[in-house]
Design a protein around this motif. Structure first.
Motif: not given
Length: 347
Positions: A30-42
């Protein structure tokens, strides 16, 4: 009209997207993750996800499919259309998501852009709808059976009473008593399968007050059970069929007490959140196996040797009739929590 978006604007658009967006290399990194991704994965920071394998957040049975899909997207520039899967969030919690993967071109390289939408609430809503449909079908079937069986039993009861008038025998009393139990069971089944037959008006109910009153009915059984009452937002009132609702909470508390084999604890909660009144009845009893949770509320299924299961059927049908939801969490050996949600307004 052409819309031109520079790199900064594009980054802000992706970063603030409601959907989770990941950029993944062919080796699953994984090279990039947005804010929603962080929230989704806790997750709380990018350090927890960048340069990690995407398979780390997928169940083992999806690893091969993930590898194959990334190969198709990156090497063949194919688009993997939406599919429903489960992902593993931080701390091991699962979530239902809809995932789509498309090619992402960056500095003469082809990467995979993974777009994830959380559909957990949709899945829960679908399950609740299926549960209601199942109970409705069972109710129709049960009502038909009740009418077919009750009529001949009522005739038998009438003839039995005539026989008792001409001769007396203790067996006749036993027969009449057992026959009355059978007829009462059928009547209970009819009530829970067709709750609309109880023409009870909707009235304004103080559920906190009623929960306290119901608990008083069990005083003699609570000598070895600790009870915790956490009744918040007592100013909220609910329009409903009072007798049906009180019977439901009576059944839940009764089941909680009976689930505790020796010493234990029962917790009853009431609070308001976003248009719904929440009521939880928890116990530290024996718990319910996971495979049995899906059939809770079905007539004549009970974990108790002498139970009919009609008590929980009455709870489920009453909650659904009032436009509410009911869910159960249970761990064998640790206890069970019934969570009821009732809408604050009913038309």
């Amino acid at each position: 009209m052409n819309l031109t978006i520079d790199n900064l604007d594009f980054h802000q658009l992706v970063e603030n997207s409601l959907n989770s967006i990941l950029i993944v290399c062919e080796d699953q990194t994984i090279r990039y993750c947005n804010k929603a991704g962080l929230r989704l994965l806790n997750l709380t920071s990018l350090d927890q996800i960048l340069n990690k394998k995407i398979s780390q957040f997928l169940p083992p049975d999806l690893h091969d499919m993930c590898n194959e899909g990334l190969t198709r997207v990156i090497e063949k520039q194919e688009i993997i259309k939406e599919m429903d899967i489960k992902i593993i969030k931080n701390h091991g919690e699962f979530a239902d998501v809809e995932i789509m993967t498309i090619p992402f071109y960056f500095e003469n390289k082809v990467l995979a852009q993974v777009i994830i939408q959380d559909i957990t609430k949709r899945k829960i809503a679908e399950k609740r709808l299926k549960d209601r449909e199942k109970l409705a079908s069972l109710g129709q079937l049960a009502a038909g059976i009740v009418h077919e069986v009750k009529n001949p039993l009522t005739a038998v009861k009438g003839f039995l009473q005539l026989i008792k008038e001409s001769q007396n025998h203790p067996y006749l009393d036993t027969m009449e008593s057992e026959l009355e139990k059978a007829l009462q069971t059928l009547q209970n089944l009819l009530q829970v399968s067709k709750p609309d037959l109880q023409d009870e008006p909707l009235i304004l109910i103080d559920l906190c007050k009623e929960l306290n009153s119901i608990l008083l009915l069990f005083q003699e059984k609570l000598y070895s059970v600790e009870v915790e009452m956490d009744l918040r937002d007592s100013d909220k009132r609910f329009y409903g069929k009072k007798n049906l609702l009180l019977k439901s909470f009576f059944n839940l508390i009764k089941n909680a007490i009976e689930a505790i084999m020796a010493d234990g604890k029962i917790k009853i909660e009431h609070y308001y959140h976003e248009g719904w009144i929440h009521i939880k009845v928890s116990d530290t009893g024996q718990g319910i196996p996971e495979e049995k949770l899906v059939i809770l509320g079905t007539p004549f299924y009970s974990s108790k040797p002498d139970g009919t299961g009609l008590g929980l059927t009455q709870v489920y049908t009453t909650v659904h009739e009032h436009g509410g939801n009911i869910s159960v969490q249970s761990v064998v050996g640790k206890g069970t929590t019934f969570h009821i949600q009732l809408p604050i307004k009913i038309n």
